[in-house]
Design a protein around this motif. Structure first.
Motif, PDB file in Angstrom:
ATOM      1  N   GLY A   1      -2.851  -6.368  14.033  1.00  0.00           N
ATOM      2  CA  GLY A   1      -2.448  -5.727  15.278  1.00  0.00           C
ATOM      3  C   GLY A   1      -0.999  -5.288  15.291  1.00  0.00           C
ATOM      4  O   GLY A   1      -0.367  -5.283  16.334  1.00  0.00           O
ATOM      5  N   GLY A   2      -0.430  -4.962  14.146  1.00  0.00           N
ATOM      6  CA  GLY A   2       0.953  -4.522  14.097  1.00  0.00           C
ATOM      7  C   GLY A   2       1.918  -5.645  13.754  1.00  0.00           C
ATOM      8  O   GLY A   2       3.053  -5.396  13.351  1.00  0.00           O
ATOM      9  N   GLN A   3       1.493  -6.891  13.929  1.00  0.00           N
ATOM     10  CA  GLN A   3       2.325  -8.031  13.498  1.00  0.00           C
ATOM     11  C   GLN A   3       2.410  -8.023  11.970  1.00  0.00           C
ATOM     12  O   GLN A   3       1.501  -7.546  11.307  1.00  0.00           O
ATOM     13  N   MET A   4       3.509  -8.526  11.431  1.00  0.00           N
ATOM     14  CA  MET A   4       3.677  -8.574   9.968  1.00  0.00           C
ATOM     15  C   MET A   4       2.540  -9.412   9.367  1.00  0.00           C
ATOM     16  O   MET A   4       2.384 -10.580   9.714  1.00  0.00           O
ATOM     17  N   PRO A   5       1.737  -8.839   8.483  1.00  0.00           N
ATOM     18  CA  PRO A   5       0.574  -9.565   7.958  1.00  0.00           C
ATOM     19  C   PRO A   5       0.967 -10.794   7.148  1.00  0.00           C
ATOM     20  O   PRO A   5       2.063 -10.857   6.582  1.00  0.00           O
ATOM     21  N   LEU A   6       0.075 -11.746   7.082  1.00  0.00           N
ATOM     22  CA  LEU A   6       0.337 -13.015   6.401  1.00  0.00           C
ATOM     23  C   LEU A   6       0.714 -12.794   4.940  1.00  0.00           C
ATOM     24  O   LEU A   6       1.652 -13.405   4.428  1.00  0.00           O
ATOM     25  N   HIS A   7       0.021 -11.874   4.259  1.00  0.00           N
ATOM     26  CA  HIS A   7       0.291 -11.668   2.844  1.00  0.00           C
ATOM     27  C   HIS A   7       1.658 -11.042   2.602  1.00  0.00           C
ATOM     28  O   HIS A   7       2.169 -11.057   1.487  1.00  0.00           O
ATOM     29  N   ARG A   8       2.282 -10.485   3.628  1.00  0.00           N
ATOM     30  CA  ARG A   8       3.649  -9.966   3.489  1.00  0.00           C
ATOM     31  C   ARG A   8       4.681 -10.944   4.016  1.00  0.00           C
ATOM     32  O   ARG A   8       5.855 -10.840   3.692  1.00  0.00           O
ATOM     33  N   ARG A   9       4.259 -11.907   4.853  1.00  0.00           N
ATOM     34  CA  ARG A   9       5.188 -12.914   5.365  1.00  0.00           C
ATOM     35  C   ARG A   9       5.504 -13.977   4.324  1.00  0.00           C
ATOM     36  O   ARG A   9       6.591 -14.533   4.319  1.00  0.00           O
ATOM     37  N   LEU A  10       4.524 -14.270   3.459  1.00  0.00           N
ATOM     38  CA  LEU A  10       4.716 -15.339   2.483  1.00  0.00           C
ATOM     39  C   LEU A  10       5.559 -14.851   1.304  1.00  0.00           C
ATOM     40  O   LEU A  10       5.440 -13.700   0.891  1.00  0.00           O
TER      41      LEU A  10
ATOM     42  N   GLY B   1     -18.010   3.064   6.534  1.00  0.00           N
ATOM     43  CA  GLY B   1     -17.144   3.016   5.361  1.00  0.00           C
ATOM     44  C   GLY B   1     -15.717   2.615   5.642  1.00  0.00           C
ATOM     45  O   GLY B   1     -14.815   2.953   4.899  1.00  0.00           O
ATOM     46  N   VAL B   2     -15.449   1.864   6.713  1.00  0.00           N
ATOM     47  CA  VAL B   2     -14.099   1.464   7.060  1.00  0.00           C
ATOM     48  C   VAL B   2     -13.972  -0.042   6.952  1.00  0.00           C
ATOM     49  O   VAL B   2     -14.840  -0.782   7.402  1.00  0.00           O
ATOM     50  N   SER B   3     -12.893  -0.501   6.301  1.00  0.00           N
ATOM     51  CA  SER B   3     -12.633  -1.946   6.309  1.00  0.00           C
ATOM     52  C   SER B   3     -11.149  -2.136   6.592  1.00  0.00           C
ATOM     53  O   SER B   3     -10.293  -1.615   5.876  1.00  0.00           O
ATOM     54  N   ILE B   4     -10.843  -2.842   7.639  1.00  0.00           N
ATOM     55  CA  ILE B   4      -9.462  -3.116   7.998  1.00  0.00           C
ATOM     56  C   ILE B   4      -9.213  -4.576   7.651  1.00  0.00           C
ATOM     57  O   ILE B   4      -9.447  -5.470   8.458  1.00  0.00           O
TER      58      ILE B   4
END
Length: 167
Positions: free
Chosen positions: A51-60, A43-46
């Motif tokens: 890996g701690g880097q700023m995710p793409l959806h937050r960089r854009l 039941g886990v979805s990551i």
């Protein structure tokens, strides 16, 4: 052939693998999930984790804008009004409002009002009470002998200003 003799072709179906049933089964101990960690649990979805880097959806950058005060108007062309008059769904002498347009089938529902547009020809003498009107529509209606009363808003403005009536 009888119903009790029906069966799938050989090899068409396969029994599911029963995992976690001992080392000798081939899918024992970790049951095919590798070892340890969050992804080994059920039941886990990551999704979107880098890996701690700023995710793409937050960089854009965010794009677009939704105006809270935008008005959703029905657009009615003069040509369609003339067609409704010719078909007998609207009276030529009566005042055309949003209610009469809905009754005539030119608008589906009231929304925030009506904008009168000047596409098409109007030959009948008609008076309009609309929320907005284009210059060409006003000119065409006045040329045919009618009048246009334009009211911005319904008397209760969402921006705190009273409605303006432009005759």
């Amino acid at each position: 052939m009888k119903l009790n003799e029906l069966h799938d072709n050989d090899g068409a179906t396969k029994n599911r693998m029963r995992v976690g049933r001992g080392i000798g089964s081939g899918k024992g101990k970790t049951a095919g999930r590798g070892v340890k960690g969050q992804k080994a649990r059920t039941g886990v979805s990551i999704k979107g984790f880098e890996g701690g880097q700023m995710p793409l959806h937050r960089r854009l950058p965010k794009r677009g804008f939704n105006n809270l005060y935008a008005t959703d108007l029905n657009e009615v062309n003069l040509g369609r009004v003339q067609q409704a008059i010719d078909a007998g769904r609207l009276e030529a002498g009566a005042t055309v409002t949003i209610e009469t347009l809905i009754a005539a089938g030119l608008c589906a529902r009231a929304r925030d009002g009506v904008k009168l547009l000047g596409v098409g020809e109007l030959t009948a003498k008609v008076s309009f009470e609309v929320t907005r009107a284009s210059k060409s529509a006003v000119e065409a209606v006045e040329k045919a002998g009618g009048t246009v009363t334009v009211t911005y808003g319904d008397g209760v403005s969402t921006r705190g200003k009273p409605a303006r009536v432009v005759a």
